[in-house]
Scaffold this motif. Sequence first.
Motif: not given
Length: 368
Positions: A74-76, A186, A190-194
């Motif tokens: 799920g990480q980017a 992170f 931000v909800r996205e794990l970038r």
Amino acid sequence: MAAERDRVKAAADWAQAAQRADEASGHALAMTRARAVADLVEAAGSAKEAARLLGRQPPIVSRLVTKALAVGEGQATPTGVLVRGLGKDQVHAAVRSHDIPAIAGLTHTRSMRSLWSAAVRRVSARSPDAGRLSPFQPSPAEWGVRLQPVIAARAAEDLPLRVLETGLWAHRDRPWQQASPARLLFPESVRELRAAALLECVFEPAALDPSTWGSSGTPVVPPWLAARTQWQLDTLGLPLAYVAVLSQGHDWRLYRLPFEPEQAGALRLAAEDFLNAVARVEPPAEHDRGFTAKDLATVTAEAERLAHLGAEAERTAEANEDFGQREVRLGQQILEDIAHAARRGSYELSQVLGHHHLANVDFLLRPS
């Protein structure tokens, strides 16, 4: 066959020790245990055999392996991909961040020749070396592994970012370039794990040498650590790394290292040469000069200083009929090599300085 048995036994010993340590710590080392069990499954060939060696039920072992493989899901990152999606050949024919200091000649703890030998064995066998420290061996490296969760938790108090454990990453265009940072950072909102940055955790038992360690908040760290960190940033495509350091059990520092493209490019050149030597089964040449004492950030300045001295010596030679044309030509060639190395980076410079014997460049340093 004996080597294979030794590898399985070493993996089993490590998994059992990690299990005991996790239970004693109130499961603070659960991920270390899961990774140790996953390594044992790979060494033993099956979860069933690993379960037998550990005295556990196969479903328990399978759950631990799943947990270990899920780290980083799920990480980017801008240029990194989790190694879980790579083929075995891509995983084994790789250079990881802990290899880079030896390859670039920036550490005395391991030689490039020994690293090459291990890489040739790993590629030939298509299996990783066990090569793990005993969990009860009182070494700085061992304590560094054990204290990593503590150091990371302390760093999280100072950073305005989410600090999450992560896995092994490879560059999307260069699968052989791999890195496993201690943590990824992170943005909180931000909800996205970038990932926005990475964190390295270092334990030093002795006082930090002021000639190689700067003040907290600066980018001044020893060359081997700078190389390792730049390799990780380059692999994941991140612009910034934080290095959390605990020394003597109480001296706490947090360094901030931005990405340096020229340094990263020089390290890639070194890694490519190393992998070519592994593919040819041809031992690489060790670094012949004291390059390991030079900080990566000062190499270009050193090249310019030598070039200046060389130019002075060349002017002196032109005015001295006894100096000889051979020395002049040699000086010109060395100057050209040094200038080219300075343009390409620190690794190239180290090779040039290693290939030219001291006796040949002594006249460059001779007072006029």
